[in-house]
Write an enzyme that holds these catalytic residues in place. Structure first.
Site, PDB file in Angstrom:
ATOM      1  N   SER A 115      16.520  25.083 -21.135  1.00  0.00           N
ATOM      2  CA  SER A 115      17.422  24.708 -22.208  1.00  0.00           C
ATOM      3  C   SER A 115      17.528  23.181 -22.302  1.00  0.00           C
ATOM      4  O   SER A 115      16.505  22.517 -22.383  1.00  0.00           O
ATOM      5  CB  SER A 115      18.776  25.390 -22.010  1.00  0.00           C
ATOM      6  OG  SER A 115      19.473  25.473 -23.227  1.00  0.00           O
ATOM      7  N   ASP A 238      16.900  34.206 -29.900  1.00  0.00           N
ATOM      8  CA  ASP A 238      17.844  33.165 -29.491  1.00  0.00           C
ATOM      9  C   ASP A 238      18.905  32.945 -30.566  1.00  0.00           C
ATOM     10  O   ASP A 238      18.587  32.575 -31.690  1.00  0.00           O
ATOM     11  CB  ASP A 238      17.087  31.858 -29.228  1.00  0.00           C
ATOM     12  CG  ASP A 238      17.887  30.871 -28.393  1.00  0.00           C
ATOM     13  OD1 ASP A 238      19.127  30.884 -28.477  1.00  0.00           O
ATOM     14  OD2 ASP A 238      17.260  30.086 -27.658  1.00  0.00           O
ATOM     15  N   HIS A 293      18.740  33.825 -25.633  1.00  0.00           N
ATOM     16  CA  HIS A 293      18.626  32.551 -24.925  1.00  0.00           C
ATOM     17  C   HIS A 293      18.729  32.738 -23.411  1.00  0.00           C
ATOM     18  O   HIS A 293      19.673  33.321 -22.905  1.00  0.00           O
ATOM     19  CB  HIS A 293      19.722  31.598 -25.404  1.00  0.00           C
ATOM     20  CG  HIS A 293      19.541  30.190 -24.926  1.00  0.00           C
ATOM     21  ND1 HIS A 293      18.482  29.402 -25.331  1.00  0.00           N
ATOM     22  CD2 HIS A 293      20.280  29.423 -24.081  1.00  0.00           C
ATOM     23  CE1 HIS A 293      18.585  28.212 -24.763  1.00  0.00           C
ATOM     24  NE2 HIS A 293      19.660  28.208 -23.995  1.00  0.00           N
TER      25      HIS A 293
END
Length: 344
Positions: A115, A238, A293
């Site tokens: 991330s 996501d 995610h």
């Protein structure tokens, strides 16, 4: 994050013996930078390091942290000056005696970013003299910024405090020097569909490492183009990173929904940060993986570790991937990076 299940551990043991070996050189060290709301000493993150070591025995894993105290390191993922944080990490890795320097005083390593840790690692590659990265791999990162801030958990008051500061104040000097997600927040001019004047003028971090301002830092392009591989993963479903295509440097017009892919953008065509040159030599890799995610499976990690990490003179990709496939034929589908869910 959680430790691997017993079946997964047994798979690792089988995998260790199944892999072809190369005794001519040891694996390159691996730098790992976690995401928003995570901490360097989390069990799940260290499980990733153990997997890297099982795939390529002898891998030294350096878990990037901004404080030796895990709780403080987590807070630093929300609050701090990212430019200063990247500079601190650069100096810290140079002081680690296990990160060996070559005859020219340069540390050679691979890098793995989860991330927001992905774009921070890219900033490290661009800015840190004395560091040479072979493969940069990112999962669900925000290379072209975010258009919205994530929704915080009900009791995550650190996250709530950061988001509260950003609302209506994103482009103030205070927020751009204190709130980490604000420093990769990116807004567009609704008429032109390009980066807004406020972003270009005030962004503390992203506008610089993307070389979006008129004055370009040519050293950034030189360093990115010297990578052997830049592997960028998107999560198909996501909902945390908005837009998710940011992980591939794509431009998304929030009004029309139109997506402009990297190769159609000036950052690529004019090669602002070296991506075009890297692409021409086959080093720019776009990949997807199922799920939301950071809904990341160990099998995906093992396969990519086998292909892109390890010794400089490792066995062929085909051999490594074949060994990985044999180990993971009957996979238990346990998620590896499942805490905290949806963090940047």
């Amino acid at each position: 994050m959680q430790l691997l299940s017993l079946p997964a551990v047994l798979s690792f043991l089988a995998f260790t013996t199944a892999l072809p070996t190369d005794t001519s050189s040891k694996p390159l060290p691996l730098l790992v930078w976690h995401g928003l709301g995570d901490r360097y000493d989390a069990n799940g993150l260290h499980t990733v390091g153990k997997l890297a070591n099982k795939v390529h025995p002898g891998t030294y894993v350096y878990y990037i942290r901004l404080d030796e105290d895990g709780s403080s390191d987590r807070s630093a993922s929300f609050f701090g000056n990212v430019t200063e944080q990247v500079a601190q990490v650069c100096e810290d890795i140079k002081q680690d005696p296990k990160l060996e320097k070559d005859a020219d005083g340069v540390i050679r390593a691979d890098a793995l970013g989860f991330s927001q840790g992905g774009q921070f690692l890219r900033g490290l590659v661009e800015r840190c003299d004395g560091l040479s990265v072979r493969t940069l791999m990112t999962f669900g990162s925000q290379h072209n910024g975010i258009a919205e801030f994530q929704v915080c958990g009900s009791y995550d008051f650190v996250c709530k405090g950061a988001v509260a500061l950003v609302k209506g104040n994103a482009w103030t000097d205070y927020v751009q020097n204190k709130v980490v997600p604000a420093q990769y927040y990116r807004t567009l001019n609704e008429t032109t569909g390009t980066a807004s004047d406020e972003y270009l003028e005030h962004s503390n971090f992203l506008a610089d490492i993307n070389n979006e301002r008129e004055l370009k830092n040519v050293s950034y392009a030189a360093k990115i183009s010297k990578l052997e591989n830049f592997v960028m993963y998107l999560f198909d479903e996501d909902k945390t990173v908005i837009p998710k295509e940011s992980g591939w440097f794509a431009e998304v017009n929030a009004t029309t929904g139109n997506v402009t892919l990297l190769r159609d953008r000036p950052i690529y065509k004019e090669d602002w940060i070296g991506l075009k040159k890297l692409d021409k030599k086959g080093g720019l890799v776009f990949k997807t993986t199922p799920g939301g995610h950071m809904d990341l499976k160990e099998k995906v990690l093992a396969e990519t570790f086998g292909e892109y990490f390890g010794p400089p003179g490792k066995s062929t990709v085909q051999q490594v991937l074949g060994a990985v496939e044999n180990v993971f034929i009957e996979w238990d589908q346990e998620k590896l990076l499942d805490e905290p869910k949806g963090s940047l």
